[in-house]
Design a protein around this motif. Structure first.
Motif, short mmCIF file in Angstrom:
data_model
loop_
_atom_site.label_atom_id
_atom_site.label_comp_id
_atom_site.label_asym_id
_atom_site.label_seq_id
_atom_site.Cartn_x
_atom_site.Cartn_y
_atom_site.Cartn_z
N CYS A 147 20.00 -67.84 139.75
CA CYS A 147 20.28 -69.28 139.74
C CYS A 147 21.33 -69.63 140.80
O CYS A 147 21.19 -70.63 141.51
CB CYS A 147 20.77 -69.74 138.37
N PRO A 202 15.72 -70.49 140.74
CA PRO A 202 15.61 -70.69 139.29
C PRO A 202 14.27 -70.26 138.70
O PRO A 202 14.23 -69.81 137.55
CB PRO A 202 15.85 -72.19 139.12
N ALA A 243 18.52 -72.44 134.50
CA ALA A 243 17.37 -72.43 135.42
C ALA A 243 16.55 -73.71 135.27
O ALA A 243 16.13 -74.31 136.27
CB ALA A 243 16.51 -71.20 135.18
#
Length: 150
Positions: free
Chosen positions: A49, A54, A87
């Motif tokens: 991340c 993500p 994410a």
């Protein structure tokens, strides 16, 4: 998780930290330490991340959640859910991120306060910021600081 990994992250050496976390997760799987493997995989997701990946992070945290569930490790599961929420937030899915961080916080309420709880509180603060709820963001950030100090 380990002093080496913590040091790499603190120094901003994320690529090296990602390799170290991957090595740690594989070692834990080989030793059948599912909870520790889940924690290492969640850290991999957190690093991804940070590196703006993500989608990739979500695959790591899903695997982390599976290991944590099998091991019954509430802290590892809460950590995986918190990073999944992060994410989702990075992917622009604020509502799903909110639902996921709520599950993370509920799961972590069953575990001893620690890094995972502090991380979940920070993710909750970030989600509150995305919703422009400044008071809630401040409350989550303050709670994260108090948990991290324990």
């Amino acid at each position: 998780m380990t002093p080496e990994l913590d040091g790499l992250i603190a120094d901003g050496r994320y690529e090296e930290a990602l390799v170290a976390a991957k090595r740690l997760s594989i070692e834990c799987v080989k030793q059948n330490r599912r909870g520790d493997a889940a924690s290492a995989l969640a850290i991999e997701g957190e690093i991804l991340c940070t590196l703006n990946h993500p989608g990739k992070a979500r695959s790591f945290v899903k695997e982390a959640a599976e290991f944590a569930t099998r091991s019954g490790d509430a802290a590892a599961l809460g950590s995986a859910l918190a990073i999944d929420a992060l994410a989702l937030l990075r992917l622009g899915e604020v509502v799903k991120a909110q639902e996921t961080v709520d599950r993370a916080l509920a799961t972590l309420s069953k575990a001893a306060p620690g890094r995972a709880t502090a991380t979940a509180q920070i993710v909750a603060a970030e989600i509150a910021l995305a919703r422009e709820d400044w008071a809630e963001a401040a409350a989550f950030a303050d709670t994260s600081l108090s948990v991290a100090a324990v």
